[in-house]
Design a protein around this motif. Structure first.
Motif, PDB file in Angstrom:
ATOM      1  N   LEU A   1       0.823  -1.205   0.000  1.00 44.13           N
ATOM      2  CA  LEU A   1       0.000   0.000   0.000  1.00 44.13           C
ATOM      3  C   LEU A   1       0.862   1.262   0.000  1.00 44.13           C
ATOM      4  O   LEU A   1       0.506   2.274  -0.619  1.00 44.13           O
ATOM      5  CB  LEU A   1      -0.934  -0.007   1.212  1.00 44.13           C
ATOM      6  N   THR A   2       1.996   1.208   0.696  1.00 47.39           N
ATOM      7  CA  THR A   2       2.909   2.362   0.717  1.00 47.39           C
ATOM      8  C   THR A   2       3.455   2.651  -0.676  1.00 47.39           C
ATOM      9  O   THR A   2       3.536   3.815  -1.105  1.00 47.39           O
ATOM     10  CB  THR A   2       4.081   2.096   1.689  1.00 47.39           C
ATOM     11  N   ILE A   3       3.828   1.600  -1.408  1.00 48.64           N
ATOM     12  CA  ILE A   3       4.330   1.774  -2.781  1.00 48.64           C
ATOM     13  C   ILE A   3       3.254   2.418  -3.654  1.00 48.64           C
ATOM     14  O   ILE A   3       3.534   3.335  -4.441  1.00 48.64           O
ATOM     15  CB  ILE A   3       4.766   0.417  -3.377  1.00 48.64           C
ATOM     16  N   LEU A   4       2.016   1.957  -3.508  1.00 45.92           N
ATOM     17  CA  LEU A   4       0.921   2.525  -4.298  1.00 45.92           C
ATOM     18  C   LEU A   4       0.646   3.974  -3.895  1.00 45.92           C
ATOM     19  O   LEU A   4       0.340   4.814  -4.745  1.00 45.92           O
ATOM     20  CB  LEU A   4      -0.352   1.687  -4.127  1.00 45.92           C
TER      21      LEU A   4
ATOM     22  N   ASP B   1      -5.456 -14.294  -0.592  1.00 53.93           N
ATOM     23  CA  ASP B   1      -4.273 -14.685  -1.347  1.00 53.93           C
ATOM     24  C   ASP B   1      -4.142 -13.922  -2.660  1.00 53.93           C
ATOM     25  O   ASP B   1      -3.077 -13.374  -2.957  1.00 53.93           O
ATOM     26  CB  ASP B   1      -4.320 -16.187  -1.631  1.00 53.93           C
ATOM     27  N   THR B   2      -5.208 -13.902  -3.450  1.00 50.46           N
ATOM     28  CA  THR B   2      -5.108 -13.352  -4.810  1.00 50.46           C
ATOM     29  C   THR B   2      -5.639 -11.934  -4.923  1.00 50.46           C
ATOM     30  O   THR B   2      -4.943 -11.051  -5.445  1.00 50.46           O
ATOM     31  CB  THR B   2      -5.860 -14.274  -5.799  1.00 50.46           C
ATOM     32  N   ILE B   3      -6.872 -11.708  -4.456  1.00 56.51           N
ATOM     33  CA  ILE B   3      -7.479 -10.384  -4.612  1.00 56.51           C
ATOM     34  C   ILE B   3      -6.700  -9.328  -3.839  1.00 56.51           C
ATOM     35  O   ILE B   3      -6.604  -8.172  -4.271  1.00 56.51           O
ATOM     36  CB  ILE B   3      -8.954 -10.391  -4.149  1.00 56.51           C
ATOM     37  N   ILE B   4      -6.114  -9.701  -2.695  1.00 57.10           N
ATOM     38  CA  ILE B   4      -5.363  -8.714  -1.904  1.00 57.10           C
ATOM     39  C   ILE B   4      -3.857  -8.802  -2.166  1.00 57.10           C
ATOM     40  O   ILE B   4      -3.255  -7.852  -2.683  1.00 57.10           O
ATOM     41  CB  ILE B   4      -5.647  -8.897  -0.398  1.00 57.10           C
ATOM     42  N   ILE B   5      -3.231  -9.939  -1.829  1.00 57.53           N
ATOM     43  CA  ILE B   5      -1.766 -10.008  -1.850  1.00 57.53           C
ATOM     44  C   ILE B   5      -1.200 -10.016  -3.272  1.00 57.53           C
ATOM     45  O   ILE B   5      -0.276  -9.251  -3.583  1.00 57.53           O
ATOM     46  CB  ILE B   5      -1.271 -11.231  -1.049  1.00 57.53           C
ATOM     47  N   CYS B   6      -1.743 -10.856  -4.147  1.00 53.71           N
ATOM     48  CA  CYS B   6      -1.250 -10.875  -5.528  1.00 53.71           C
ATOM     49  C   CYS B   6      -1.501  -9.541  -6.234  1.00 53.71           C
ATOM     50  O   CYS B   6      -0.680  -9.083  -7.032  1.00 53.71           O
ATOM     51  CB  CYS B   6      -1.911 -12.000  -6.323  1.00 53.71           C
ATOM     52  N   THR B   7      -2.643  -8.910  -5.917  1.00 51.29           N
ATOM     53  CA  THR B   7      -2.960  -7.610  -6.522  1.00 51.29           C
ATOM     54  C   THR B   7      -1.941  -6.554  -6.119  1.00 51.29           C
ATOM     55  O   THR B   7      -1.478  -5.755  -6.957  1.00 51.29           O
ATOM     56  CB  THR B   7      -4.372  -7.155  -6.109  1.00 51.29           C
ATOM     57  N   LEU B   8      -1.575  -6.542  -4.842  1.00 48.98           N
ATOM     58  CA  LEU B   8      -0.590  -5.559  -4.380  1.00 48.98           C
ATOM     59  C   LEU B   8       0.758  -5.763  -5.062  1.00 48.98           C
ATOM     60  O   LEU B   8       1.414  -4.793  -5.457  1.00 48.98           O
ATOM     61  CB  LEU B   8      -0.435  -5.650  -2.856  1.00 48.98           C
ATOM     62  N   THR B   9       1.171  -7.033  -5.212  1.00 50.59           N
ATOM     63  CA  THR B   9       2.430  -7.310  -5.910  1.00 50.59           C
ATOM     64  C   THR B   9       2.355  -6.827  -7.355  1.00 50.59           C
ATOM     65  O   THR B   9       3.251  -6.125  -7.845  1.00 50.59           O
ATOM     66  CB  THR B   9       2.745  -8.824  -5.910  1.00 50.59           C
TER      67      THR B   9
END
Length: 447
Positions: free
Chosen positions: A222-225, A306-314
């Motif tokens: 979130l900081t990167i975004l 796993d996907t909607i949150i963590i993979c999306t952030l990556t």
């Protein structure tokens, strides 16, 4: 030999399996009335609710154990690789796989509770092996045996050992310079201490480490975004536009067609959250609950996290920083996104994340393999399995066997076929249990 197995791997993880996986998710989503949208708020509330019933661990601990196995290096390295090959549009198809995969994961969790049983040691045993035999009938036991064989092989030869140990040893060697051989032996000792304590020990570690590592990674993402907020909306637009039009070459990026974006995104999404593969319901079966539907809803949140949150952030971190069009790939590509905001501290933080993600994946898969091995050889074989599993972790830093990794990918994919047959065959029970539970809930609210 390696080329031969790679061709089989490409076929297994090609259109036939992806169509079956996503098609099952679409079918279940429609029949369940898009439950993954309508009931998601309730599912998120249930994660932290007190669960009661016979079982080995709490519903939250069961979820953390499943997340320990699914939230792994694929969320960091795999997402980067898929976006590099398929362009930003791959992220959109990752979302689609996760969306329909939530209905699949719900169904797996429901059946895990509905058809679980106790083993000779008095511990809960469940998962596809048991809902195939107890749900489809004894005539289908051969299908359950196939699943157990593929699950055991995946745990011992790939997802649970060599690939994760290699990720840990490589990242530590690159960051600190420690010898991979010594690191793998230390890992084996730590793993032995934990897994010989059984599911309670694994779940205790998972409930401590998984929320911690997820929160830290989410905050960093979130900081990167936030730092690149001006590029956020254009990047989201790029994800949607290139998912249907492909993307032309840019910088070091080779360009991608819609088909490449779709295949890479769906494959990575499924491989990351494991919806439909049949692994997560093995952990879900151990939950202390008497309500199959509630555990299904809790299991469903695993795919969301796993996907909607963590993979999306990556993925978004890689896109907003422009790294996707560079000459970088894999973990180094994700590192560049973190380093652009946090400098060398970002690289160190990502290394720690990789180590924790991979270590918890080892723990989660040790339990999956144990349940599969027990189904094949009985409860008395568990100590033998655990000893062999620890040995595989110990030698992980000494070898680089690409052929074994290809074989592991193959058996990992093959796990899905028996499981998906069971899900489709047992779909009337899934629908009936769901309808009964929510009808009762509405009746209780009206009183």
């Amino acid at each position: 030999m390696l080329d031969f197995f790679n061709k089989i791997d490409t076929f297994i993880w090609g259109p036939p399996l992806l169509i079956l996986l996503v098609g099952t998710g679409i079918y279940l989503s429609i029949r369940l009335g898009l439950l993954q949208i309508v009931k998601l708020p309730k599912a998120l509330r249930l994660i932290f609710a007190d669960s009661e019933g016979h079982g080995d661990v709490s519903s939250f601990a069961a979820l953390c154990t499943a997340l320990a196995a699914t939230v792994g290096t694929g969320n960091i390295v795999g997402v980067a690789t898929s976006i590099k090959a398929g362009g930003p549009g791959a992220l959109f198809w990752m979302w689609m796989a996760a969306f329909f995969g939530m209905a699949t994961k719900y169904s797996e969790g429901l059946l895990a509770i509905r058809f679980r049983e106790k083993d000779e040691n008095g511990e809960i045993a469940g998962g596809p092996m048991y809902y195939i035999v107890n749900g489809l009938g004894r005539n289908w036991k051969w299908l359950a045996i196939l699943f157990a064989i593929f699950g055991t092989m995946t745990a011992l030869l790939g997802s649970g050992t060599f690939t994760q140990v290699n990720s840990i040893t490589d990242s530590i060697k690159n960051s600190i310079g420690w010898d991979p051989r010594y690191v793998s032996i230390v890992l084996a000792i730590l793993v032995a201490i934990i897994i010989f304590g059984g599911i309670q020990s694994i779940s205790r570690v998972s409930t401590l480490v998984v929320p911690f590592m997820a929160v830290i990674y989410v905050l960093a993402g979130l900081t990167i975004l936030a730092v690149n907020y001006d590029k956020l909306l254009p990047s989201i637009g790029l994800v949607f536009s290139s998912s249907f039009t492909g993307h032309a070459a840019a910088g070091g990026f080779m360009g991608a067609t819609v088909m490449v974006a779709l295949q890479k995104g769906v494959a990575r999404g499924v491989f990351s959250n494991e919806s439909g593969l049949g692994s997560a319901p093995i952990a879900a079966a151990a939950a202390k609950t008497e309500e199959p539907v509630e555990q299904g809803l809790i299991s469903m949140t695993g795919t969301f996290i796993d996907t909607i949150i963590i993979c999306t952030l990556t993925g978004m971190a890689i896109i907003v920083t422009g790294g996707w069009s560079s000459n970088l790939d894999g973990a180094i590509l994700t590192q560049s996104a973190f380093a652009s905001v946090f400098g060398n501290w970002g690289i160190l933080a990502l290394t720690v994340s990789l180590v924790l993600f991979a270590f918890t994946t080892i723990l989660g898969w040790s339990y999956y393999g144990e349940r599969c091995f027990e189904f094949l050889f009985g409860a008395k074989s568990i100590p033998v399995y655990r000893a062999f599993f620890v040995a595989m972790v110990a030698i992980g830093g000494f070898i680089k066997l690409e052929t074994i990794w290809a074989i592991a990918d193959i058996v990992n994919g093959l796990m899905a076929f028996p499981n998906l047959v069971a899900l489709l065959g047992l779909s009337p029970i899934i629908l009936a249990e769901t309808k009964k539970y929510f009808a009762k809930s509405e009746l209780d609210l009206s009183k």
